[in-house]
Design an enzyme around this catalytic site. Structure first.
Site, PDB file in Angstrom:
ATOM      1  N   GLU A  44       1.896   4.416   1.104  1.00 16.49           N
ATOM      2  CA  GLU A  44       0.713   4.126   1.923  1.00 16.49           C
ATOM      3  C   GLU A  44       1.084   3.884   3.392  1.00 16.49           C
ATOM      4  O   GLU A  44       2.049   3.192   3.700  1.00 16.49           O
ATOM      5  CB  GLU A  44       0.018   2.883   1.362  1.00 16.49           C
ATOM      6  N   LYS A 117     -10.108   4.477   0.872  1.00 16.90           N
ATOM      7  CA  LYS A 117      -9.831   3.296   0.044  1.00 16.90           C
ATOM      8  C   LYS A 117     -11.096   2.463  -0.163  1.00 16.90           C
ATOM      9  O   LYS A 117     -11.783   2.091   0.792  1.00 16.90           O
ATOM     10  CB  LYS A 117      -8.738   2.465   0.716  1.00 16.90           C
ATOM     11  N   CYS A 154      -3.362   1.535  -3.070  1.00 15.92           N
ATOM     12  CA  CYS A 154      -2.887   0.155  -3.096  1.00 15.92           C
ATOM     13  C   CYS A 154      -3.836  -0.806  -3.818  1.00 15.92           C
ATOM     14  O   CYS A 154      -3.868  -0.805  -5.038  1.00 15.92           O
ATOM     15  CB  CYS A 154      -2.571  -0.316  -1.681  1.00 15.92           C
TER      16      CYS A 154
END
Length: 297
Positions: A44, A117, A154
């Site tokens: 990431e 995200k 994540c």
């Protein structure tokens, strides 16, 4: 004959220089390709330090528009040259919004689109809400040359709903680029085993392989309250469809992990195991609530 796909997870320490980090990523992608990898996952926000340790106006200037993003363009060239799929994490500017995004580059260099995200953390050392809007793409799957893949980012990895949503849409492999390490407010807190077990559970619950890529190294960021530091614990890994770890890195060394899976064999196992046959979506309406009672419309 099965449908064999070779996946790879990269792990390296970032500097705070974009060119250096992109060069490192390219070197490791080439290494993975030499080992037979078809799909290569880079960690990431690999273009620089994990800047979310601090709330700083100058770090917002690091965002760039998705269109003609220089790192994405470079990875498109690399993907086409090597014939590999590369998900590319980046800090996206979209007019007045900002996202923690990832572009999926297919093996011919074409851009298959982005995922933004969905779950944005906000805690000591991980102050992402200052920088990123909540993603608006929803959970997606991407039909690449080698497999239909699901990619989340994540903090998304802690939510079983995200993994299930991607596999329900046909994802055959799950990918999670990550930046996680020590907790600045509590040096005694070590989440690495918890982090791995949660994702192993996603693989096992959905009967799909899973690839997680994390960074290593100590990064010190100047904040409004003095310096903050995180030691990123690596431990990148590849899990098989029962959650078993088939390849793993340690917490200090640069790594290129590689594993091969027969997706046709895994598909048969997934169908025979019955977890998707026996689902009861009509009973899961509580998942549309925050408090267990009131649906979010």
């Amino acid at each position: 004959m099965g449908r064999n796909v070779v996946v790879s997870a990269l792990q390296f320490a970032c500097t705070d220089d974009v060119c250096t980090n992109v060069n490192t990523a390219e070197r490791l992608v080439r290494d993975a390709h030499k080992q037979g990898a078809n799909i290569v996952l880079i960690q990431e926000l690999f273009e620089g330090y994990y800047f979310c340790q601090a709330q700083r106006e100058d770090y917002i200037q690091r965002a760039k528009p998705y269109k003609d993003h220089p790192t994405i363009l470079r990875m498109q060239q690399l993907a086409k040259e090597l014939g590999v799929v590369i998900p590319v994490s980046f800090f996206e500017e979209a007019n007045n919004a900002h996202y923690n995004s990832i572009a999926i580059i297919d093996a011919d260099g074409s851009d298959l689109g982005i995922y933004r995200k969905s779950h944005i953390p906000d805690g000591p050392g991980y102050q992402e809400k200052f920088y990123f809007n909540p993603g608006d793409t929803g959970f997606k799957v991407f039909q690449t040359k080698f497999a239909k893949i699901g990619v989340a980012i994540c903090w998304d990895q802690w939510f079983p709903e995200a993994a299930r949503a991607m596999v329900l849409q046909g994802a055959e492999i799950l990918f999670y680029p990550t930046a996680i390490g020590s907790e600045p407010q509590d040096q005694g807190l070590d989440s690495r085993d918890h982090w791995k077990r949660v994702m192993q559970g996603h693989a096992g619950a959905n009967l799909v392989p899973l690839v997680a890529s994390n960074r290593i190294g100590k990064e010190v960021i100047e904040t409004e309250h003095g310096n903050s530091e995180i030691t990123f614990y690596g431990n990148s890994f590849i899990a098989g469809p029962t959650g078993e770890i088939v390849a793993a890195a340690d917490d200090k060394a640069e790594a290129v992990l590689v594993a091969q899976f027969d997706l046709d064999k895994i598909k048969s196992q997934r169908h025979c195991w019955g977890v998707f046959r026996d689902r009861r979506p009509e009973l899961y309406k509580v998942l549309l609530t925050l408090d267990g009672t009131k649906p979010i419309l």
